[in-house]
Write an enzyme that holds these catalytic residues in place. Structure first.
Site, PDB file in Angstrom:
ATOM      1  N   HIS A  27       0.849  -1.193   0.000  1.00  0.00           N
ATOM      2  CA  HIS A  27       0.000   0.000   0.000  1.00  0.00           C
ATOM      3  C   HIS A  27       0.881   1.237   0.000  1.00  0.00           C
ATOM      4  O   HIS A  27       2.099   1.165   0.162  1.00  0.00           O
ATOM      5  CB  HIS A  27      -0.955   0.017   1.204  1.00  0.00           C
ATOM      6  CG  HIS A  27      -0.295   0.343   2.510  1.00  0.00           C
ATOM      7  ND1 HIS A  27      -0.881   1.141   3.468  1.00  0.00           N
ATOM      8  CD2 HIS A  27       0.901  -0.004   3.041  1.00  0.00           C
ATOM      9  CE1 HIS A  27      -0.085   1.252   4.513  1.00  0.00           C
ATOM     10  NE2 HIS A  27       1.001   0.560   4.281  1.00  0.00           N
ATOM     11  N   CYS A  37       5.754   6.814   3.967  1.00  0.00           N
ATOM     12  CA  CYS A  37       4.592   5.937   3.731  1.00  0.00           C
ATOM     13  C   CYS A  37       3.811   6.342   2.480  1.00  0.00           C
ATOM     14  O   CYS A  37       2.922   5.614   2.046  1.00  0.00           O
ATOM     15  CB  CYS A  37       3.664   5.930   4.940  1.00  0.00           C
ATOM     16  SG  CYS A  37       4.417   5.142   6.382  1.00  0.00           S
ATOM     17  N   HIS A  41       4.943   0.404  -0.519  1.00  0.00           N
ATOM     18  CA  HIS A  41       5.711  -0.492   0.342  1.00  0.00           C
ATOM     19  C   HIS A  41       4.773  -1.584   0.828  1.00  0.00           C
ATOM     20  O   HIS A  41       3.558  -1.517   0.623  1.00  0.00           O
ATOM     21  CB  HIS A  41       6.336   0.263   1.518  1.00  0.00           C
ATOM     22  CG  HIS A  41       5.337   0.902   2.432  1.00  0.00           C
ATOM     23  ND1 HIS A  41       4.644   2.057   2.109  1.00  0.00           N
ATOM     24  CD2 HIS A  41       4.895   0.535   3.663  1.00  0.00           C
ATOM     25  CE1 HIS A  41       3.831   2.369   3.094  1.00  0.00           C
ATOM     26  NE2 HIS A  41       3.960   1.463   4.060  1.00  0.00           N
ATOM     27  N   HIS A  43       3.716  -4.892   3.804  1.00  0.00           N
ATOM     28  CA  HIS A  43       3.724  -5.403   5.173  1.00  0.00           C
ATOM     29  C   HIS A  43       3.199  -6.825   5.173  1.00  0.00           C
ATOM     30  O   HIS A  43       2.420  -7.215   4.283  1.00  0.00           O
ATOM     31  CB  HIS A  43       2.792  -4.584   6.082  1.00  0.00           C
ATOM     32  CG  HIS A  43       3.131  -3.147   6.170  1.00  0.00           C
ATOM     33  ND1 HIS A  43       4.174  -2.675   6.945  1.00  0.00           N
ATOM     34  CD2 HIS A  43       2.559  -2.056   5.593  1.00  0.00           C
ATOM     35  CE1 HIS A  43       4.224  -1.358   6.840  1.00  0.00           C
ATOM     36  NE2 HIS A  43       3.260  -0.953   6.029  1.00  0.00           N
ATOM     37  N   HIS A  78      -1.450 -10.800  -0.891  1.00  0.00           N
ATOM     38  CA  HIS A  78      -0.652 -10.573  -2.094  1.00  0.00           C
ATOM     39  C   HIS A  78      -1.352  -9.641  -3.083  1.00  0.00           C
ATOM     40  O   HIS A  78      -1.388  -9.897  -4.284  1.00  0.00           O
ATOM     41  CB  HIS A  78      -0.248 -11.904  -2.754  1.00  0.00           C
ATOM     42  CG  HIS A  78       0.849 -12.584  -1.998  1.00  0.00           C
ATOM     43  ND1 HIS A  78       0.621 -13.294  -0.843  1.00  0.00           N
ATOM     44  CD2 HIS A  78       2.184 -12.611  -2.215  1.00  0.00           C
ATOM     45  CE1 HIS A  78       1.767 -13.759  -0.380  1.00  0.00           C
ATOM     46  NE2 HIS A  78       2.740 -13.357  -1.192  1.00  0.00           N
ATOM     47  N   GLU A 130       0.513  -3.984  11.844  1.00  0.00           N
ATOM     48  CA  GLU A 130       1.210  -3.660  10.601  1.00  0.00           C
ATOM     49  C   GLU A 130       2.688  -4.054  10.665  1.00  0.00           C
ATOM     50  O   GLU A 130       3.264  -4.476   9.673  1.00  0.00           O
ATOM     51  CB  GLU A 130       1.073  -2.154  10.333  1.00  0.00           C
ATOM     52  CG  GLU A 130       1.689  -1.721   9.024  1.00  0.00           C
ATOM     53  CD  GLU A 130       1.543  -0.237   8.811  1.00  0.00           C
ATOM     54  OE1 GLU A 130       0.576   0.167   8.162  1.00  0.00           O
ATOM     55  OE2 GLU A 130       2.423   0.517   9.283  1.00  0.00           O
TER      56      GLU A 130
END
Length: 152
Positions: A27, A37, A41, A43, A78, A130
């Site tokens: 996201h 952010c 990137h 998580h 994914h 997260e």
């Protein structure tokens, strides 16, 4: 899986179901104020969904654990959260895929499914981690948790 200790929600229901799952997703936060952010990137999110209710179905389940997994893991694993335009967008901060908003969306998705089943079960909490050191707990308003529309 390591035993986790979660914040609890006081509720009037007889049954409480908790489903742990993780999903990998990318996201970015579409705001200049998001710092790094704002770049794409990823998580490995860890989610705990809490559902409560009084009535079991004809198989003796409050909700089948596999259904909760399909609603969350199978939908978002994914993927890029920003690509899920039904829930996330750049048009308003409440639609940015922040951990806070993702936790709320997960709760809404689960609750929509529960409402379709008509058993009056409620999604009363979503914990979304997260990173190993950062997580959000989302709880719908009290009225929503107990099956009524929230008051404005």
């Amino acid at each position: 899986m390591i035993q986790q200790i979660y914040p609890t929600v006081a509720h009037p229901y007889r049954y409480e179901l908790n489903k742990d799952m993780q999903f990998a997703a990318a996201h970015y936060i579409p705001s200049d104020n998001a710092g790094v952010c704002s770049r794409l990137h990823g998580h490995t999110y860890f989610a705990n969904v809490t559902i409560a209710g009084d009535d079991l179905d004809d198989t003796g389940f409050l909700v089948n654990f596999s259904i909760v997994k399909k609603l969350v893991h199978d939908r978002f694993d994914h993927t890029s959260l920003n690509d899920h335009k039904e829930w996330f967008g750049a048009d308003h901060p409440l639609r940015y895929p922040t951990t806070e908003n993702v936790a709320r969306v997960l709760c809404e998705i689960v609750q929509e499914h529960l409402d379709e089943r008509g058993k009056r079960a409620r999604c009363i909490q979503v914990l979304l981690r997260e990173t190993p050191t950062s997580y959000v707990v989302y709880r719908p308003g009290i009225d929503e948790r107990f099956g009524e529309k929230a008051h404005d």
